[in-house]
Design a protein around this motif. Structure first.
Motif, PDB file in Angstrom:
ATOM      1  N   CYS A  17       0.846  -1.191   0.000  1.00  0.00           N
ATOM      2  CA  CYS A  17       0.000   0.000   0.000  1.00  0.00           C
ATOM      3  C   CYS A  17       0.881   1.239   0.000  1.00  0.00           C
ATOM      4  N   GLN A  21      -0.807   4.679   4.461  1.00  0.00           N
ATOM      5  CA  GLN A  21      -2.110   4.015   4.348  1.00  0.00           C
ATOM      6  C   GLN A  21      -2.169   2.688   5.108  1.00  0.00           C
ATOM      7  N   GLU A  22      -1.144   2.401   5.881  1.00  0.00           N
ATOM      8  CA  GLU A  22      -1.056   1.112   6.551  1.00  0.00           C
ATOM      9  C   GLU A  22      -2.249   0.850   7.473  1.00  0.00           C
ATOM     10  N   GLU A  23      -2.612   1.820   8.296  1.00  0.00           N
ATOM     11  CA  GLU A  23      -3.706   1.601   9.243  1.00  0.00           C
ATOM     12  C   GLU A  23      -5.028   1.406   8.503  1.00  0.00           C
ATOM     13  N   ARG A  24      -5.248   2.146   7.433  1.00  0.00           N
ATOM     14  CA  ARG A  24      -6.475   1.972   6.647  1.00  0.00           C
ATOM     15  C   ARG A  24      -6.549   0.558   6.065  1.00  0.00           C
ATOM     16  N   VAL A  25      -5.427   0.054   5.563  1.00  0.00           N
ATOM     17  CA  VAL A  25      -5.397  -1.300   5.015  1.00  0.00           C
ATOM     18  C   VAL A  25      -5.686  -2.321   6.118  1.00  0.00           C
ATOM     19  N   ARG A  26      -5.137  -2.090   7.308  1.00  0.00           N
ATOM     20  CA  ARG A  26      -5.425  -3.004   8.429  1.00  0.00           C
ATOM     21  C   ARG A  26      -6.917  -3.010   8.758  1.00  0.00           C
ATOM     22  N   ILE A  27      -7.525  -1.829   8.794  1.00  0.00           N
ATOM     23  CA  ILE A  27      -8.962  -1.717   9.094  1.00  0.00           C
ATOM     24  C   ILE A  27      -9.778  -2.423   8.023  1.00  0.00           C
ATOM     25  N   LEU A  28      -9.455  -2.174   6.756  1.00  0.00           N
ATOM     26  CA  LEU A  28     -10.176  -2.827   5.657  1.00  0.00           C
ATOM     27  C   LEU A  28      -9.974  -4.337   5.697  1.00  0.00           C
ATOM     28  N   GLN A  31     -12.284  -5.732   8.265  1.00  0.00           N
ATOM     29  CA  GLN A  31     -13.657  -5.760   7.773  1.00  0.00           C
ATOM     30  C   GLN A  31     -13.864  -6.919   6.808  1.00  0.00           C
TER      31      GLN A  31
END
Length: 108
Positions: A17, A21-28, A31
């Motif tokens: 990524c 954007q690492e935290e967003r990728v973890r959240i996605l 999900q």
């Protein structure tokens, strides 16, 4: 470019990524893992590729419904369960997704 490891259905996957954007990728990833585990709970383990495909179709359906609701100014419908209890779970899950897709197509 950064690399994040997400766990989907108990297995680690390395995902590239953009930096930051690492935290967003973890959240996605969490999900998506929730969706995959829901499908697996409903239909049993049918292989990662099929589980991922079925979860992706469910999420794509939910996204499509949400977009239609935004366009029409109406609330989005609650997502359909991946499968009804009993019987052949995989076939029922696919039938449920197909029914939702047909419903969407009729509304266009």
């Amino acid at each position: 470019m950064a690399t994040v490891t997400v766990e989907i259905n108990g297995r680690p996957y390395a995902v590239g990524c953009a930096d930051g954007q690492e935290e967003r990728v973890r959240i996605l990833g969490k999900q998506f893992d929730t969706s995959v585990r829901q499908v697996a709970g409903d239909v049993g383990h049918v292989g990662d590729i099929r589980l991922f495909l079925m979860a992706a179709l469910m999420l794509a359906d939910e996204l499509h419904e949400a977009r239609l609701a935004l366009q029409n100014g109406t609330p989005a419908a609650a997502p359909a369960p991946a499968a009804a209890p009993g019987g052949d779970g995989v076939a029922e899950a696919l039938n449920a997704v197909a029914a939702r897709i047909e419903k969407i197509a009729q509304g266009l």
